[in-house]
Design an enzyme around this catalytic site. Structure first.
Site, PDB file in Angstrom:
ATOM      1  N   HIS A 181      55.639 -12.491  33.228  1.00 36.34           N
ATOM      2  CA  HIS A 181      56.461 -12.049  32.092  1.00 36.34           C
ATOM      3  C   HIS A 181      57.872 -11.626  32.496  1.00 36.34           C
ATOM      4  O   HIS A 181      58.540 -10.878  31.787  1.00 36.34           O
ATOM      5  CB  HIS A 181      55.757 -10.895  31.365  1.00 36.34           C
ATOM      6  CG  HIS A 181      55.909 -10.927  29.879  1.00 36.34           C
ATOM      7  ND1 HIS A 181      56.696 -10.025  29.183  1.00 36.34           N
ATOM      8  CD2 HIS A 181      55.392 -11.748  28.948  1.00 36.34           C
ATOM      9  CE1 HIS A 181      56.634 -10.279  27.882  1.00 36.34           C
ATOM     10  NE2 HIS A 181      55.861 -11.330  27.718  1.00 36.34           N
ATOM     11  N   HIS A 208      55.618 -23.342  24.950  1.00 38.37           N
ATOM     12  CA  HIS A 208      55.462 -21.924  24.631  1.00 38.37           C
ATOM     13  C   HIS A 208      55.333 -21.769  23.121  1.00 38.37           C
ATOM     14  O   HIS A 208      56.102 -22.332  22.358  1.00 38.37           O
ATOM     15  CB  HIS A 208      56.713 -21.189  25.133  1.00 38.37           C
ATOM     16  CG  HIS A 208      56.714 -19.719  24.906  1.00 38.37           C
ATOM     17  ND1 HIS A 208      57.433 -19.123  23.889  1.00 38.37           N
ATOM     18  CD2 HIS A 208      56.112 -18.705  25.582  1.00 38.37           C
ATOM     19  CE1 HIS A 208      57.273 -17.820  23.949  1.00 38.37           C
ATOM     20  NE2 HIS A 208      56.475 -17.532  24.963  1.00 38.37           N
TER      21      HIS A 208
END
Length: 382
Positions: free
Chosen positions: A185, A285
């Site tokens: 992340h 994504h």
């Protein structure tokens, strides 16, 4: 055919939808969104709409070119996400006008379905393992989890141990053949990323996502040499030009452009084609809503190097509304044996429940990223 109106809807849990109307009564939908900046993107859509009103929606390539190149300043999250939602809606209109799914207009499909993965989470290893088991019981063959809490540039080994405990618990829970993606992340700086990736090697991960922030891509040159685990990156890159260096210098094995961030269908399919030339895989994504997922699947249909698709059903962000709430036929996203079929309806292949969209837009949202801080009070990457 002429565009007559463009409307945005800020809807829970953290999404923005866009509707483009035409004088022939054909309507298209898109999802222009930056998580935590929904109102900023909606304002950018309104500015771009000045050019589109009164024009033929079918001239998509020209509209994309003008909306991207026509401003002296171009690119970045807000601009490209606004353009992405518009582009999705224009393709939806074109497909509906011709009675064909978007992928047929792009050369046809190379696949009938694509593998999907489920997000899992939990505060303790046992919780994460239970979530993984539940996902597998629902038919998923791959899961993704956050790898770490906040990390300093150089941090203590106990945080690495926590990550290893979580991943080990998931691997033991699901067995050797379920794919596990571990998302750093962008929370991890290069020194700790090198240590973490080396320690995670025994768990045979499907990929490690954003081991460092995209702007620190040169660090991947070192990281790639210490692991056989595929490295994935790209949700915070927004155009062919952003991906050019990543691909040409061989930094990643999987790219993850977002069809609601990276200029829409028009741009994302070009990014995927660039990646294919470098023998790099695509895993789009999409922790977003149904329009974004439908657009992803239209790109996946024709992208030879697409191998798996993210989707948000049951994700921890979707508290007040979930993926299926805004569409009239929920079976279009029916997952079976860890796969979802490519939608075959006209346009994006989904039907939006506009009445419900308008109801929820009255509530709206002001979702914001959490702000994390280290023990010493300094800002920590979330």
């Amino acid at each position: 055919m002429k565009i007559t109106n463009i409307t945005t809807f800020i809807v829970p849990p953290r999404w923005c939808f866009l509707k483009i109307e035409t004088d022939e009564g054909i309507v298209g939908w898109g999802e222009p969104i930056v998580e935590g900046r929904a109102h900023s993107v909606a304002a950018a859509v309104e500015e771009l709409a000045d050019y589109l009103i009164g024009r033929d929606p079918r001239n998509i390539e020209d509209h994309w070119t003008v909306l991207y190149r026509g401003g002296f300043y171009r690119g970045g999250a807000i601009h490209m996400s606004a353009l992405a939602g518009i582009d999705q809606a224009l393709w939806d209109i074109k497909g509906r006008a011709l009675g064909q799914p978007v992928h047929q207009l792009l050369g046809g499909a190379v696949r009938d379905s694509i593998r999907v993965y489920s997000w899992i989470g939990g505060d303790r290893p046992a919780d994460t393992a239970a979530a993984a088991k539940s996902a597998v019981a629902r038919g998923f063959t791959a899961v993704k989890m956050n790898g770490t809490e906040e990390l300093q540039f150089i941090d203590s080994f106990d945080k690495i141990e926590l990550t290893l405990a979580n991943v080990q618990a998931v691997r033991e829970a699901v067995g050797p053949n379920v794919g596990i993606g571990v998302d750093f992340h962008g929370r991890v700086h290069k020194p700790m990323a090198k240590a973490l990736i080396k320690e995670l090697e025994p768990y045979k991960l499907m990929f490690i996502e954003e081991p460092v922030l995209s702007e620190n891509a040169e660090a991947l040159r070192e990281i790639a040499h210490i692991t056989a685990t595929p490295i994935a990156l790209g949700e915070r890159l927004y155009s062919r030009w952003d991906f050019k260096r990543i691909l040409s210098e061989g930094y990643v094995d999987i790219i993850q452009p977002d069809v609601s961030h990276a200029g829409g269908i028009t741009e994302t399919r070009k990014i995927a084609a660039m990646a294919e030339a470098y023998d790099v895989a695509v895993a789009l994504h999409c922790p977003l809503g149904p329009i974004a997922l439908a657009a992803c699947l239209q790109v996946d249909a024709g992208a030879y190097n697409a191998f798996i698709q993210e989707q948000s059903l049951g994700i921890h962000y979707n508290e007040s509304n979930d993926l299926l709430d805004y569409i009239t036929d929920q079976s279009v996203f029916a997952y079976e044996d860890g796969y979802v079929k490519i939608p075959q309806g006209p346009g994006l292949g989904i039907e939006i429940n506009e009445e419900y969209v308008r109801q929820r837009a009255e509530i709206g949202h002001r979702w914001r990223n959490p702000v994390w801080r280290h023990k010493d009070g300094s800002f920590a990457e979330w």
